[in-house]
Scaffold this motif. Structure first.
Motif, PDB file in Angstrom:
ATOM      1  N   ASN A 424       0.849  -1.187   0.000  1.00  0.00           N
ATOM      2  CA  ASN A 424       0.000   0.000   0.000  1.00  0.00           C
ATOM      3  C   ASN A 424       0.889   1.243   0.000  1.00  0.00           C
ATOM      4  OD1 ASN A 424      -2.628  -1.136   0.032  1.00  0.00           O
ATOM      5  ND2 ASN A 424      -2.317  -1.749   2.162  1.00  0.00           N
ATOM      6  N   PRO A 425       0.384   2.480  -0.185  1.00  0.00           N
ATOM      7  CA  PRO A 425      -1.032   2.808  -0.428  1.00  0.00           C
ATOM      8  C   PRO A 425      -1.358   2.810  -1.920  1.00  0.00           C
ATOM      9  CG  PRO A 425       0.206   4.815  -0.159  1.00  0.00           C
ATOM     10  CD  PRO A 425       1.200   3.689  -0.019  1.00  0.00           C
ATOM     11  N   THR A 444      13.312   1.022  -1.613  1.00  0.00           N
ATOM     12  CA  THR A 444      13.115   1.414  -3.010  1.00  0.00           C
ATOM     13  C   THR A 444      11.687   1.137  -3.457  1.00  0.00           C
ATOM     14  OG1 THR A 444      15.441   0.949  -3.491  1.00  0.00           O
ATOM     15  CG2 THR A 444      13.932   1.039  -5.362  1.00  0.00           C
ATOM     16  N   ALA A 445      11.155  -0.011  -3.050  1.00  0.00           N
ATOM     17  CA  ALA A 445       9.797  -0.378  -3.463  1.00  0.00           C
ATOM     18  C   ALA A 445       8.769   0.589  -2.895  1.00  0.00           C
ATOM     19  CB  ALA A 445       9.490  -1.805  -3.013  1.00  0.00           C
ATOM     20  N   LEU A 446       8.896   0.960  -1.618  1.00  0.00           N
ATOM     21  CA  LEU A 446       7.925   1.873  -1.018  1.00  0.00           C
ATOM     22  C   LEU A 446       8.057   3.269  -1.613  1.00  0.00           C
ATOM     23  CD1 LEU A 446       5.702   2.498   0.950  1.00  0.00           C
ATOM     24  CD2 LEU A 446       7.410   2.776   2.758  1.00  0.00           C
ATOM     25  N   GLY A 447       9.274   3.730  -1.847  1.00  0.00           N
ATOM     26  CA  GLY A 447       9.453   5.033  -2.481  1.00  0.00           C
ATOM     27  C   GLY A 447       8.802   5.087  -3.854  1.00  0.00           C
ATOM     28  N   ARG A 448       8.929   3.998  -4.608  1.00  0.00           N
ATOM     29  CA  ARG A 448       8.313   3.950  -5.939  1.00  0.00           C
ATOM     30  C   ARG A 448       6.789   3.944  -5.830  1.00  0.00           C
ATOM     31  NH1 ARG A 448      10.325  -0.573  -7.402  1.00  0.00           N
ATOM     32  NH2 ARG A 448      12.314   0.317  -8.095  1.00  0.00           N
ATOM     33  N   LEU A 450       4.966   5.227  -3.415  1.00  0.00           N
ATOM     34  CA  LEU A 450       4.504   6.558  -3.011  1.00  0.00           C
ATOM     35  C   LEU A 450       4.437   7.494  -4.212  1.00  0.00           C
ATOM     36  CD1 LEU A 450       6.440   7.032   0.365  1.00  0.00           C
ATOM     37  CD2 LEU A 450       3.990   6.611   0.076  1.00  0.00           C
ATOM     38  N   ARG A 451       5.423   7.420  -5.082  1.00  0.00           N
ATOM     39  CA  ARG A 451       5.396   8.258  -6.283  1.00  0.00           C
ATOM     40  C   ARG A 451       4.232   7.853  -7.190  1.00  0.00           C
ATOM     41  NH1 ARG A 451       9.081  11.455  -9.343  1.00  0.00           N
ATOM     42  NH2 ARG A 451       8.425  11.558 -11.531  1.00  0.00           N
ATOM     43  N   ASP A 452       4.049   6.546  -7.373  1.00  0.00           N
ATOM     44  CA  ASP A 452       2.929   6.082  -8.201  1.00  0.00           C
ATOM     45  C   ASP A 452       1.597   6.524  -7.605  1.00  0.00           C
ATOM     46  OD1 ASP A 452       4.751   4.885  -9.874  1.00  0.00           O
ATOM     47  OD2 ASP A 452       4.477   2.870  -9.037  1.00  0.00           O
ATOM     48  N   TYR A 453       1.513   6.480  -6.275  1.00  0.00           N
ATOM     49  CA  TYR A 453       0.281   6.898  -5.601  1.00  0.00           C
ATOM     50  C   TYR A 453      -0.046   8.350  -5.943  1.00  0.00           C
ATOM     51  CZ  TYR A 453      -2.488   8.736  -1.705  1.00  0.00           C
ATOM     52  OH  TYR A 453      -3.429   9.386  -0.954  1.00  0.00           O
ATOM     53  N   VAL A 454       0.948   9.219  -5.901  1.00  0.00           N
ATOM     54  CA  VAL A 454       0.723  10.632  -6.207  1.00  0.00           C
ATOM     55  C   VAL A 454       0.403  10.815  -7.687  1.00  0.00           C
ATOM     56  CG1 VAL A 454       1.796  12.912  -6.277  1.00  0.00           C
ATOM     57  CG2 VAL A 454       2.139  11.436  -4.291  1.00  0.00           C
ATOM     58  N   THR A 489      21.839   3.479   2.432  1.00  0.00           N
ATOM     59  CA  THR A 489      22.575   4.272   1.453  1.00  0.00           C
ATOM     60  C   THR A 489      22.801   5.690   1.963  1.00  0.00           C
ATOM     61  OG1 THR A 489      20.605   5.108   0.322  1.00  0.00           O
ATOM     62  CG2 THR A 489      21.448   2.956  -0.368  1.00  0.00           C
ATOM     63  N   GLN A 490      23.668   6.402   1.271  1.00  0.00           N
ATOM     64  CA  GLN A 490      23.873   7.819   1.536  1.00  0.00           C
ATOM     65  C   GLN A 490      22.710   8.615   0.934  1.00  0.00           C
ATOM     66  OE1 GLN A 490      26.388   9.137   3.440  1.00  0.00           O
ATOM     67  NE2 GLN A 490      26.811   6.975   3.869  1.00  0.00           N
ATOM     68  N   PRO A 491      22.519   9.865   1.366  1.00  0.00           N
ATOM     69  CA  PRO A 491      21.395  10.650   0.837  1.00  0.00           C
ATOM     70  C   PRO A 491      21.479  10.808  -0.680  1.00  0.00           C
ATOM     71  CG  PRO A 491      22.343  11.708   2.769  1.00  0.00           C
ATOM     72  CD  PRO A 491      23.264  10.593   2.406  1.00  0.00           C
ATOM     73  N   ALA A 492      20.347  10.614  -1.336  1.00  0.00           N
ATOM     74  CA  ALA A 492      20.265  10.824  -2.778  1.00  0.00           C
ATOM     75  C   ALA A 492      20.097  12.310  -3.066  1.00  0.00           C
ATOM     76  CB  ALA A 492      19.095  10.033  -3.356  1.00  0.00           C
ATOM     77  N   ALA A 493      20.334  12.687  -4.311  1.00  0.00           N
ATOM     78  CA  ALA A 493      20.204  14.100  -4.687  1.00  0.00           C
ATOM     79  C   ALA A 493      18.758  14.562  -4.624  1.00  0.00           C
ATOM     80  CB  ALA A 493      20.772  14.316  -6.086  1.00  0.00           C
ATOM     81  N   ALA A 494      17.817  13.658  -4.896  1.00  0.00           N
ATOM     82  CA  ALA A 494      16.399  14.018  -4.914  1.00  0.00           C
ATOM     83  C   ALA A 494      15.591  12.937  -4.221  1.00  0.00           C
ATOM     84  CB  ALA A 494      15.915  14.208  -6.350  1.00  0.00           C
ATOM     85  N   ASP A 495      14.391  13.302  -3.755  1.00  0.00           N
ATOM     86  CA  ASP A 495      13.501  12.322  -3.141  1.00  0.00           C
ATOM     87  C   ASP A 495      12.723  11.584  -4.243  1.00  0.00           C
ATOM     88  OD1 ASP A 495      11.407  13.947  -3.985  1.00  0.00           O
ATOM     89  OD2 ASP A 495      11.095  14.860  -2.020  1.00  0.00           O
ATOM     90  N   PRO A 496      11.878  10.622  -3.909  1.00  0.00           N
ATOM     91  CA  PRO A 496      11.167   9.860  -4.952  1.00  0.00           C
ATOM     92  C   PRO A 496      10.292  10.710  -5.863  1.00  0.00           C
ATOM     93  CG  PRO A 496      11.052   8.706  -2.854  1.00  0.00           C
ATOM     94  CD  PRO A 496      11.645  10.043  -2.573  1.00  0.00           C
ATOM     95  N   PHE A 497       9.955  11.942  -5.454  1.00  0.00           N
ATOM     96  CA  PHE A 497       9.101  12.804  -6.268  1.00  0.00           C
ATOM     97  C   PHE A 497       9.907  13.760  -7.141  1.00  0.00           C
ATOM     98  CE2 PHE A 497       7.271  12.037  -2.031  1.00  0.00           C
ATOM     99  CZ  PHE A 497       6.302  11.119  -2.393  1.00  0.00           C
ATOM    100  N   GLY A 498      11.234  13.632  -7.097  1.00  0.00           N
ATOM    101  CA  GLY A 498      12.092  14.476  -7.915  1.00  0.00           C
ATOM    102  C   GLY A 498      12.474  15.794  -7.277  1.00  0.00           C
TER     103      GLY A 498
END
Length: 629
Positions: A424-425, A444-448, A450-454, A489-498
């Motif tokens: 979910n969600p 990675t799966a949950l971040g993806r 969340l983006r799909d949800y939005v 991991t170390q912080p990425a440059a952007a969050d899952p929403f870019g």
């Protein structure tokens, strides 16, 4: 056989017999050369301890001697003295620094002295050996039982009252062993709390669990470090470095008063709730209350570590389980999901709670396992935190939940671990989602998802700084009930929403935030609030990726900044939103990049905007409300 051959044969036989009798005579005679002193074990490593072999030899007769060091095969490696006169019974003192004739340190191994006597016309290799050893010992420390024992009795978790803690040292020497007890779960370097000594021939040291002042150790995580000196003077320290994966044995010690392991997934209102409680066998009292309320809804007394009770049959929310055993107490949160469904889902950052909690997992190396150090972390686990409460819960999460509860703004409740496991969600069944607190790590799966949800039309609000930029792998064992968090991991440059977010900026004094003039005031994010005063910490977005800015709130340019830009001809400070609403696909992401937000919910403007966010998430047009005005 000719006469010459016969004569030659007789001479050879005679010479052989003569040599045999001479050899037997020499063997039966007392040795001419005597070793008076020799350092049998030394380490030429320059540490100032047993760096050389001190030698002393003497002869029974006056002679001229040449002394060499030879290896075990008899090959010369170093000439110590050449043609030195020796008087009878007067010692010749020599020093060998462990180097060969070329000045290089010889390989580790056994070496002997070879002494050649000129007048005697012979040489002898002395039987006493010198052992060159430059390798430091590698001791191991294990608590409870010896390190080599299978299925050992673990004694790595104790109560403050334990007075017989068995420490076993593997790889000790005849020299004295020094044991240092250090606390490792505090900020900064490990803190020394006790030093113990044990004679080298003993493998076990029984410790009374007291510090240098004779007081019991406070609850926390500790490590036992052994310092061993071998016969050659080499010093071995284990563990030599306090890094995950670098510690061998079982040197970790957790002193525990009372701790609890709550479920990491929500329980249904009125349903069975199980909490593992470690009170070290003592009786404990427990009670349950809702966050932000004083009223006790359940209470009891127990001794069984498996505490079972029915969850409160009420609206969704976070409840606190308060535990006490003697003078020790702890409080842990657990999530309750109501039977009735709400439009807005609130997500608790349990991955971050567990990943930040400083708990020493098996195999008990004495170092707290956290995702911050790149270590593997087990879940579920005991909550240490601030007397059980996860880091940031009281400051960042509880105020938001209390705000919603007191205004009767209903919501469903879950955890990020539960979302990851249940897939979910989905925008089709959730109008809005709130990510409460700092969700530092996300799979990675949950971040993806969340983006799909939005993008599919869902509306999501992010409360909390440093959120959704670090990845972690959620590994599951035992039918979704437990597992590990691995490979942070170390912080990425952007969050899952870019969205790209700059480092937190702290202003020199309180600033007032307002909506940008080019943003759409009709969106309703700032409905009923002209500005947001007195903020000093800003997490500003530098880019919103492919999204469209619907509303942006940040620090406007001051008249001084505008005048300075006009005078210099340089661009003024770029306006960046700390609070924003961004359209992404069919949905919306609202990001609250203001770490002080939960502490300012009593401010009428902050409260109004928080109500606006809730209304947007549930699909209602925001309207002006009387929030403390």
């Amino acid at each position: 056989m000719t006469l010459v051959a016969r004569i030659t044969f007789v001479i050879l036989v005679g010479a052989t017999f003569a040599a045999f009798f001479v050899a037997q005579r020499l063997k039966s005679e007392p040795p001419v050369i005597t070793v008076r002193a020799i350092t049998q074990f030394f380490s030429p490593n320059g540490d100032g301890s047993k760096d050389v072999s001190n030698l002393s030899i003497s002869t029974k007769v006056e002679d001229v001697a040449t002394v060499d060091v030879v290896d075990i095969d008899g090959d010369r490696v170093r000439r110590l003295r050449e043609a030195v006169p020796m008087a009878p019974y007067r010692p010749l003192r020599l020093v060998w620094d462990g180097k060969d004739d070329d000045g290089a340190v010889v390989p580790d191994g056994r070496y002997r002295l070879r002494v050649a006597l000129r007048d005697e016309g012979r040489s002898a290799v002395l039987q006493k050996t010198m052992n060159v050893d430059t390798k430091a010992p590698t001791p191991q420390v294990c608590l409870g039982d010896p390190c080599q024992k299978r299925d050992p009795r673990l004694q790595n978790i104790v109560s403050q009252g334990d007075r017989a803690i068995d420490i076993y040292i593997r790889g000790r020497s005849r020299s004295e062993t020094t044991l240092r007890i250090l606390r490792t779960d505090l900020a900064g370097e490990p803190k020394l709390v006790r030093t113990l000594h044990r004679k080298g021939r003993y493998a076990r040291k029984r410790w009374d669990g007291l510090d240098e002042a004779g007081k019991p150790l406070p609850p926390g995580t500790y490590i036992v470090q052994a310092r061993v000196r071998d016969a050659a003077g080499n010093i071995g320290v284990s563990p030599s470095e306090f890094e995950p994966g670098a510690v061998s044995g079982r040197p970790g010690l957790t002193v525990r008063g009372i701790s609890a392991e709550p479920p990491v997934r929500p329980v249904t209102a009125g349903g069975r709730t199980e909490v593992f409680v470690d009170a070290r066998g003592a009786e404990f009292r427990w009670r349950v209350r809702r966050v932000g309320e004083r009223r006790i809804v359940k209470r009891g007394t127990a001794t069984d570590p498996k505490l079972v009770f029915r969850a409160p049959d009420s609206h969704s929310g976070v409840y606190l389980l308060e535990l006490r055993a003697g003078r020790w107490s702890t409080t842990v949160p657990f999530l309750v999901q109501a039977k009735e469904r709400a439009k807005v889902l609130v997500v608790m950052p349990t991955l971050t709670w567990i990943g930040r909690d400083r708990v020493d997992d098996r195999p008990f190396d004495g170092l707290p396992n956290t995702l911050l150090t790149g270590d593997k972390v087990r879940w579920p686990r005991m909550f240490a935190g601030d007397h059980g409460l996860p880091a940031g819960f009281a400051e960042d999460i509880a105020p938001v939940l209390v705000f919603l509860d007191r205004r009767k703004l209903r919501y469903d409740l879950t955890s990020d671990i539960d979302l990851d496991l249940t897939r979910n969600p989905r925008a089709s069944d959730r109008e809005g989602v709130i990510l409460a607190g700092s969700m530092t790590w996300v799979t990675t799966a949950l971040g993806r998802r969340l983006r799909d949800y939005v993008e599919d039309g869902g509306k999501l609000a992010v409360f909390g700084s440093d959120t959704l930029r670090r990845g972690v792998r959620l590994r599951v064992v035992n039918t979704d009930d437990s597992g590990t968090l691995e490979r942070p991991t170390q912080p990425a440059a952007a969050d899952p929403f870019g969205t790209r977010v700059a480092r937190e900026r702290r202003t020199s004094g309180p600033v007032t935030l307002s909506e940008y003039s080019d943003a759409s005031a009709s969106y309703g994010l700032m409905e009923g609030a002209l500005d947001l005063p007195d903020f000093t910490r800003l997490e500003e977005a530098t880019s919103i990726g492919k999204g469209k800015l619907l509303s942006g709130v940040g620090q406007p340019l001051t008249p001084e900044e505008e005048a300075a830009a006009a005078e210099s001809g340089k661009p003024a400070r770029e306006l960046r939103p700390a609070l924003s609403a961004v359209q992404l696909g069919k949905g919306t992401v609202i990001r609250v990049g203001l770490p002080e937000w939960p502490s300012k919910l009593d401010d009428p403007n902050v409260a109004q905007v928080t109500r606006n966010i809730y209304d947007i998430l549930r699909g209602v047009q925001p309207r002006i409300r009387s929030e403390g005005r």
